[in-house]
Scaffold this motif. Structure first.
Motif, PDB file in Angstrom:
ATOM      1  N   THR A 227      84.071  11.569  82.620  1.00  0.00           N
ATOM      2  CA  THR A 227      83.365  12.268  81.537  1.00  0.00           C
ATOM      3  C   THR A 227      83.469  13.795  81.589  1.00  0.00           C
ATOM      4  O   THR A 227      83.127  14.442  80.602  1.00  0.00           O
ATOM      5  CB  THR A 227      81.861  11.896  81.556  1.00  0.00           C
ATOM      6  N   CYS A 228      83.871  14.354  82.729  1.00  0.00           N
ATOM      7  CA  CYS A 228      83.833  15.824  82.840  1.00  0.00           C
ATOM      8  C   CYS A 228      85.216  16.410  83.151  1.00  0.00           C
ATOM      9  O   CYS A 228      85.975  15.844  83.934  1.00  0.00           O
ATOM     10  CB  CYS A 228      82.867  16.241  83.950  1.00  0.00           C
TER      11      CYS A 228
ATOM     12  N   GLU B  79      82.418  22.479  76.743  1.00  0.00           N
ATOM     13  CA  GLU B  79      82.818  22.050  78.094  1.00  0.00           C
ATOM     14  C   GLU B  79      81.923  20.916  78.591  1.00  0.00           C
ATOM     15  O   GLU B  79      80.742  20.852  78.256  1.00  0.00           O
ATOM     16  CB  GLU B  79      82.667  23.225  79.077  1.00  0.00           C
ATOM     17  N   SER B  80      82.502  20.068  79.427  1.00  0.00           N
ATOM     18  CA  SER B  80      81.706  19.032  80.103  1.00  0.00           C
ATOM     19  C   SER B  80      81.762  19.306  81.595  1.00  0.00           C
ATOM     20  O   SER B  80      82.846  19.306  82.180  1.00  0.00           O
ATOM     21  CB  SER B  80      82.307  17.648  79.845  1.00  0.00           C
ATOM     22  N   VAL B  81      80.603  19.548  82.158  1.00  0.00           N
ATOM     23  CA  VAL B  81      80.566  19.921  83.570  1.00  0.00           C
ATOM     24  C   VAL B  81      79.800  18.874  84.373  1.00  0.00           C
ATOM     25  O   VAL B  81      78.696  18.467  83.985  1.00  0.00           O
ATOM     26  CB  VAL B  81      79.886  21.298  83.744  1.00  0.00           C
ATOM     27  N   GLY B  82      80.386  18.456  85.452  1.00  0.00           N
ATOM     28  CA  GLY B  82      79.706  17.543  86.375  1.00  0.00           C
ATOM     29  C   GLY B  82      79.086  18.359  87.492  1.00  0.00           C
ATOM     30  O   GLY B  82      79.786  19.163  88.123  1.00  0.00           O
TER      31      GLY B  82
ATOM     32  N   ILE C  67      81.781  10.858  86.809  1.00  0.00           N
ATOM     33  CA  ILE C  67      82.016  12.291  86.578  1.00  0.00           C
ATOM     34  C   ILE C  67      83.491  12.506  86.214  1.00  0.00           C
ATOM     35  O   ILE C  67      83.822  13.280  85.309  1.00  0.00           O
ATOM     36  CB  ILE C  67      81.634  13.114  87.838  1.00  0.00           C
TER      37      ILE C  67
ATOM     38  N   LYS D 187      78.245  19.478  77.753  1.00  0.00           N
ATOM     39  CA  LYS D 187      77.468  18.554  78.588  1.00  0.00           C
ATOM     40  C   LYS D 187      77.372  19.056  80.023  1.00  0.00           C
ATOM     41  O   LYS D 187      78.349  19.593  80.556  1.00  0.00           O
ATOM     42  CB  LYS D 187      78.137  17.175  78.610  1.00  0.00           C
TER      43      LYS D 187
END
Lengths: 239, 268
Positions: A197-198, A29-32, A194, A184
């Motif tokens: 990318t997230c 997972e990509s987390v902002g 954000i 991330k």
């Protein structure tokens, strides 16, 4: 997987900076992590990395974040600092990138291979033997990411990766982050970045989770953002 | 450019000098460290009136300068503050030692003058040798060499981190001085009334940065000792240099080569 269970932290007693945080971050997972100044974003990172003590339980895979497991935890988490000058403390880019692999017991040859792979992945092989004080801000940020990638961490943590960069370098960093297939966590005020990318966003407000959900839903919620001293990303403002 | 910024730049220039490529740069750091220590020891050991014997020792730095490509001008420029101090050491010798020692074209030269010049030359030669060591070897390589001869890790790490943090501290001073100057036009330096708060702020800011730097090291697996990436194995050339150079220097120390050649030239 990263799991927060009732995590709290305060520099002073009775004044929590992080309060009862609960969430699970799955692999890949990509987390902002967004929020106004003083919301607790940087403290969140420091607590996760074991740089600050905390109440509650934080799990990184099977390891609980405590002084006993710091070595394993830090092997799994790669942190890119906001100020690249503080990340790059060796004379040359190569020496800085090889720093972590050597510390983790790689031979010089293996460390060089890890450094070369990281440099290649980011397309900055030309910087390898450059002196840290002679490269530009954008190059330094890329090199700082390379210093962490060379460790091959499971999770990439980034604190304001696009701050103080010109639009060209900002775009390069965004593309680079997007291309990295890792779990991330990115803290930033740059909501457009954000968005790029997230997939998921956690909004912190006064140390608490004010919202947690898909990036598009949270970042397009004008009321929610404005209530937390933020604005819609520029691309959604219709400017 | 601000004096502090200039100083930071000069410090970084030393890293660049050390990163140059030459036969001297590529020698094993331990070889360079060893020959430099031997050179300094032998140079200092010359008798105070043995000026003619000492002169030949200039060959070592001269050779190193020419082979390494480091310029003599750079050396003297970087040593500009410490050189006068070294030269001043023997300044009073002519006052205390007035007995004539030799005669130059009918002019009597006292022992004090000779010992003053000897002392000055010893200081200059030793400084040049030390400079050449630092200018042809990175600080990491020097530290790696020190570890090889079993200097405690704590001391070596302290040396390395001091070197790293000096620039951090100087960076902060440069930023603060600029901020001060821009709001205090016409003032020379920082007014003494602001010294207290200036130093306090400097300490706090440096501590903040140092803490972040240290955190960055910890997060990348640092556990108290540096692993030196640019190390190299000693080869035959290093061993030969480590034996040959000290042997030649020892020969220079034991025999007055200048007088020997002078004698041959004069047919004595």
């Amino acid at each position: 997987m990263i799991c927060f269970e009732h995590v709290s932290f305060g520099y002073e007693k009775g004044k929590p900076v992080l309060e009862d945080l609960n969430f699970i971050l799955q692999d890949g997972e990509s987390v902002g992590l967004i929020g106004a100044n003083g919301a607790g974003k940087s403290t969140f990172m420091k607590v996760l990395l074991g740089l600050l003590p905390h109440e509650g339980t934080i799990l990184v895979d099977e390891y609980e974040v405590n002084t006993k497991n710091l070595k394993e935890i830090r092997r799994k988490l790669g942190f890119v600092l906001q100020n690249s000058d503080n990340q790059m403390f060796m004379p040359t880019v190569y020496e800085d990138i090889a720093f972590a692999p050597l510390n983790y017991g790689m031979t010089k040859q293996e460390a060089e291979e890890a450094a070369d792979t990281a440099l290649e992945k980011l397309g900055i092989t030309a910087l390898k033997h450059r002196h840290n004080h002679k490269i530009s801000g954008g190059e330094k940020r890329m090199a700082a990411i390379a210093t962490v990638l060379a460790m091959n961490p499971d999770v990439l943590l980034m604190d304001e990766p696009t701050s103080a960069l010109d639009p060209y370098n900002r775009r390069i960093i965004i593309n680079t982050i997007s291309s990295l297939e890792k779990t991330k966590i990115i803290t930033s005020h740059d909501l457009d970045m954000i968005m790029d990318t997230c997939q998921r966003v956690i909004l912190l407000s006064k140390g608490k989770i004010a919202a947690d959900g898909p990036a598009r839903d949270i970042l397009s919620n004008r009321e929610l953002l404005e209530a937390n001293r933020m604005e819609l990303p520029l691309r959604l403002q219709g400017i | 450019m601000d004096k502090i910024e200039q100083a930071v730049l000069e410090l970084r220039e030393m890293d660049e000098l050390a990163a140059m490529r030459s036969p001297i740069h590529s020698l094993h750091p331990l070889t360079k460290l060893f020959t430099t220590i031997v050179y300094i020891f032998l140079t200092v050991s010359f008798y105070k009136y043995d000026l003619s014997g000492l002169i030949i020792m200039v060959l070592y730095p001269v050779l190193l300068f020419s082979i390494s490509g480091v310029s003599v001008k750079t050396c003297f420029y970087k040593l500009r503050i410490v050189l006068p101090l070294v030269c001043a050491v023997g300044l009073f010798n002519p006052l205390f030692d007035r007995a004539p020692l030799l005669s130059l074209g009918g002019l009597a030269v006292s022992g004090g003058v000779v010992s003053m010049i000897t002392l000055m030359l010893k200081g200059i030669f030793c400084l040049m040798a030390s400079f050449l060591l630092v200018a042809t070897t990175t600080i990491d390589a020097i530290c790696a060499a020190l570890r090889k001869v079993h200097v405690p890790a704590m001391i070596v790490t302290l040396l390395l981190l001091t070197y790293r943090y000096i620039t951090v501290l100087m960076d902060e001073v440069a930023v603060m001085t600029t901020a001060y100057k821009l709001r205090a036009p016409g003032q020379k330096g920082v007014h003494y009334k602001a010294w207290g708060s200036f130093l306090g702020q400097l300490l706090l800011r440096s501590m903040d940065r140092a803490e972040e730097l240290y955190a960055s090291m910890l997060l990348r697996g640092f556990r108290g000792e540096f692993h030196y990436a640019e190390g190299k194995r000693a080869d035959a050339r290093d061993y030969v240099t480590a034996l040959l150079v000290p042997a030649v220097l020892l020969f220079f120390r034991c025999y007055n080569v200048a007088m020997l050649f002078g004698g041959i030239a004069m047919g004595v």
